[in-house]
Scaffold this motif. Sequence first.
Motif, PDB file in Angstrom:
ATOM      1  N   TYR A 141       0.805  -1.222   0.000  1.00  0.00           N
ATOM      2  CA  TYR A 141       0.000   0.000   0.000  1.00  0.00           C
ATOM      3  C   TYR A 141       0.839   1.275   0.000  1.00  0.00           C
ATOM      4  O   TYR A 141       0.327   2.346  -0.282  1.00  0.00           O
ATOM      5  CB  TYR A 141      -0.918   0.027   1.226  1.00  0.00           C
ATOM      6  N   THR A 142       2.110   1.178   0.337  1.00  0.00           N
ATOM      7  CA  THR A 142       2.895   2.403   0.524  1.00  0.00           C
ATOM      8  C   THR A 142       3.048   3.216  -0.747  1.00  0.00           C
ATOM      9  O   THR A 142       3.147   4.427  -0.689  1.00  0.00           O
ATOM     10  CB  THR A 142       4.284   2.099   1.123  1.00  0.00           C
ATOM     11  N   GLY A 143       3.051   2.576  -1.912  1.00  0.00           N
ATOM     12  CA  GLY A 143       3.152   3.318  -3.165  1.00  0.00           C
ATOM     13  C   GLY A 143       1.955   4.214  -3.416  1.00  0.00           C
ATOM     14  O   GLY A 143       2.041   5.185  -4.168  1.00  0.00           O
ATOM     15  N   ALA A 144       0.833   3.906  -2.784  1.00  0.00           N
ATOM     16  CA  ALA A 144      -0.386   4.690  -2.978  1.00  0.00           C
ATOM     17  C   ALA A 144      -0.609   5.725  -1.881  1.00  0.00           C
ATOM     18  O   ALA A 144      -1.615   6.435  -1.900  1.00  0.00           O
ATOM     19  CB  ALA A 144      -1.594   3.752  -3.064  1.00  0.00           C
ATOM     20  N   LEU A 145       0.313   5.836  -0.931  1.00  0.00           N
ATOM     21  CA  LEU A 145       0.107   6.776   0.171  1.00  0.00           C
ATOM     22  C   LEU A 145       0.119   8.237  -0.271  1.00  0.00           C
ATOM     23  O   LEU A 145      -0.735   9.018   0.147  1.00  0.00           O
ATOM     24  CB  LEU A 145       1.155   6.561   1.266  1.00  0.00           C
ATOM     25  N   ALA A 146       1.080   8.616  -1.101  1.00  0.00           N
ATOM     26  CA  ALA A 146       1.173  10.025  -1.514  1.00  0.00           C
ATOM     27  C   ALA A 146      -0.104  10.501  -2.205  1.00  0.00           C
ATOM     28  O   ALA A 146      -0.656  11.545  -1.827  1.00  0.00           O
ATOM     29  CB  ALA A 146       2.397  10.244  -2.396  1.00  0.00           C
ATOM     30  N   PRO A 147      -0.643   9.762  -3.200  1.00  0.00           N
ATOM     31  CA  PRO A 147      -1.890  10.225  -3.812  1.00  0.00           C
ATOM     32  C   PRO A 147      -3.065  10.212  -2.833  1.00  0.00           C
ATOM     33  O   PRO A 147      -3.944  11.077  -2.897  1.00  0.00           O
ATOM     34  CB  PRO A 147      -2.142   9.258  -4.961  1.00  0.00           C
ATOM     35  N   ALA A 148      -3.106   9.232  -1.926  1.00  0.00           N
ATOM     36  CA  ALA A 148      -4.196   9.174  -0.955  1.00  0.00           C
ATOM     37  C   ALA A 148      -4.164  10.395  -0.051  1.00  0.00           C
ATOM     38  O   ALA A 148      -5.209  11.001   0.248  1.00  0.00           O
ATOM     39  CB  ALA A 148      -4.100   7.893  -0.126  1.00  0.00           C
ATOM     40  N   ILE A 149      -2.970  10.773   0.376  1.00  0.00           N
ATOM     41  CA  ILE A 149      -2.840  11.960   1.229  1.00  0.00           C
ATOM     42  C   ILE A 149      -3.189  13.209   0.433  1.00  0.00           C
ATOM     43  O   ILE A 149      -3.924  14.085   0.910  1.00  0.00           O
ATOM     44  CB  ILE A 149      -1.410  12.036   1.814  1.00  0.00           C
TER      45      ILE A 149
END
Length: 178
Positions: A141-149
Amino acid sequence: MYAVAGASGQLGRLVLAELVARAGAARVVALARDPAKLADAGVAVRQADYDKPETLAPALAGVERLLLISGNAVGARVAQHQAVIAAARAAGVKLIAYTSILHADTSTIGLAQEHRETEALLRASGIPFVLLRNGWYNENYTGALAPAIAHGAILGAAGEGASPAPREPTMRRPRRPR
């Protein structure tokens, strides 16, 4: 000698570091499609591309224990894993540990089928093996953290699904040893 196949990935790098700490760098070999990605690994690095069987036998020379980290090419994994297992057998590898999936033998999710087939290949190989039936890695999931934030939302493919209603916590008594 120990070898980690798929050593340049997230899990592979973590395993390498721990294995070196426990066994020493001289007893560890890192196997990767692109050895240049492991220039900083501090261990011997050999090219081992799951899609290029001719790279596998030389990479496994002298290896006694192999960690086969599952490939990430959905639909190609069984053939890839079969090539690694065949090369391991030819090289005289004495043990393969394989990163499978949680409940591979009974799971109905699509990814489980390739893991079931790989487990069957291991059984048929005659090489002693260990199945590491891991759950989903949080690192996925860490690759998707920046867009989620940035967007304030975590997007997924849940279709018409809904979150289950919250349950009340329950207290259970510890089981007594028998």
